[in-house]
Design a protein around this motif. Structure first.
Motif, PDB file in Angstrom:
ATOM      1  N   GLN A  76       8.832   4.341  13.585  1.00 38.29           N
ATOM      2  CA  GLN A  76       7.428   4.101  13.264  1.00 38.29           C
ATOM      3  C   GLN A  76       7.314   2.954  12.260  1.00 38.29           C
TER       4      GLN A  76
ATOM      5  N   LYS B  15       1.119   6.446   0.712  1.00 40.88           N
ATOM      6  CA  LYS B  15       1.646   7.798   0.937  1.00 40.88           C
ATOM      7  C   LYS B  15       1.571   8.612  -0.364  1.00 40.88           C
TER       8      LYS B  15
ATOM      9  N   LEU C 199       4.241   2.676   6.693  1.00 43.91           N
ATOM     10  CA  LEU C 199       2.857   2.784   6.250  1.00 43.91           C
ATOM     11  C   LEU C 199       2.806   2.892   4.731  1.00 43.91           C
ATOM     12  N   TYR C 200       1.620   2.609   4.178  1.00 40.16           N
ATOM     13  CA  TYR C 200       1.451   2.538   2.729  1.00 40.16           C
ATOM     14  C   TYR C 200       0.275   3.413   2.280  1.00 40.16           C
TER      15      TYR C 200
ATOM     16  N   GLY D  71      -3.565   1.690   5.418  1.00 40.19           N
ATOM     17  CA  GLY D  71      -2.130   1.932   5.412  1.00 40.19           C
ATOM     18  C   GLY D  71      -1.272   0.763   5.850  1.00 40.19           C
ATOM     19  N   VAL D  72      -1.905  -0.355   6.239  1.00 41.23           N
ATOM     20  CA  VAL D  72      -1.178  -1.507   6.777  1.00 41.23           C
ATOM     21  C   VAL D  72      -1.241  -2.667   5.776  1.00 41.23           C
TER      22      VAL D  72
END
Length: 278
Positions: free
Chosen positions: A247, A253, A250-251, A122-123
């Motif tokens: 937050q 999704k 994030l990736y 996700g980063v």
């Protein structure tokens, strides 16, 4: 070029970043060949423009990535618009926007980029932003963020390290050239802003990453391929992109209850400081 397995890629992120830089530069050359002549503009299902340059650049990037790293899935804007999305992303995957700022490309103002990012859990850990009309290459990875000049033949000069700056008393803001909103202006009104620069595409992230600007608020729709590469460069330079809830963005999704796959929430990108929750 020999294929790299996901395990190899995890060890050799430097080689992956070089691969991504070369793919972006080659795509940029194809874009500039089309930019120099006449071209048609079509509308996709979401009414966003698309040209032959978008598709030609994406084909170049996909060939380079899939030949070198066939086991790493690729989420690419034009493929997604045609209904082709990897069924399972896994730990690592690429996000590709072959021509970010198509409106700028059509308007011939030079503010368009080629964006390639590698996502891990996700980063965005690796990112390349190439602005072919400006002759600039920005990239971020394990050794920080860097930039280099690129000539018309795809040759690029020595790298220069870039670092985001700490929050100054009076800030320079960057905002979207094509998608600026009243909500953006209202948000910036809460800061002491010395100047607000309008720039297209993911160049906004790069201006913050190189310490020329301090804050980039974005309210409204963006997709992950729009932001991942610039976000990776900014994070490597010491900054980041934060949701309005505080937050880090994030990736990967998917199955979002209130939006489509790969859609971003509103966010605030900034230098070496964390914005307060709005």
């Amino acid at each position: 070029m020999s294929a790299l397995s996901p395990a190899d890629a995890a060890i050799d992120d430097h080689a992956l970043l070089v691969l991504m830089e070369r793919a972006a530069i080659d795509a940029g050359r194809a874009i500039m060949e089309i930019y120099a002549g006449d071209f048609d503009v079509a509308l996709k299902g979401d009414n966003s423009p698309v040209t032959h340059a978008d598709k030609a650049a994406e084909a170049i990037i996909l060939t380079a990535l899939r030949e070198a790293t066939p086991d790493i899935p690729v989420v690419a804007e034009e493929e997604v618009s045609e209904g082709r999305t990897p069924g399972h992303l896994g730990r690592r995957f690429y996000l590709v926007d072959p021509l970010d700022g198509t409106r700028e490309f059509v308007g011939r103002n030079g503010d368009f980029t080629v964006n390639i990012a590698l996502i891990d859990h996700g980063v965005p850990i690796l990112g390349v932003v190439h602005a072919p009309a400006r002759g600039m290459l920005f990239s971020g990875g394990p050794d920080g963020a860097r930039e280099a000049a690129v000539d018309a033949e795809g040759r690029f000069g020595p790298y220069r390290q870039i670092i985001a700056r700490d929050c100054p008393a009076r800030m320079v803001a960057v905002a979207s050239r094509s998608h600026r909103t009243a909500e953006t202006d209202d948000y910036l009104a809460g800061f002491d802003i010395a100047e607000c620069v309008s720039v297209g595409s993911s160049l906004k992230f790069c201006l913050v990453a190189r310490g020329e600007a301090d804050i980039y608020p974005r309210f409204g729709r963006t997709m992950e391929w729009d932001t991942a590469a610039g976000d990776a460069v900014l994070r490597a330079a010491g900054g980041g992109a934060w949701t309005t809830e505080g937050q880090l963005l994030l990736y990967g999704k998917r199955e979002q209850p209130d939006d489509c796959d790969f859609a971003n929430p509103s966010f605030i990108a900034c230098g070496r400081w964390v914005p307060a929750q709005s």
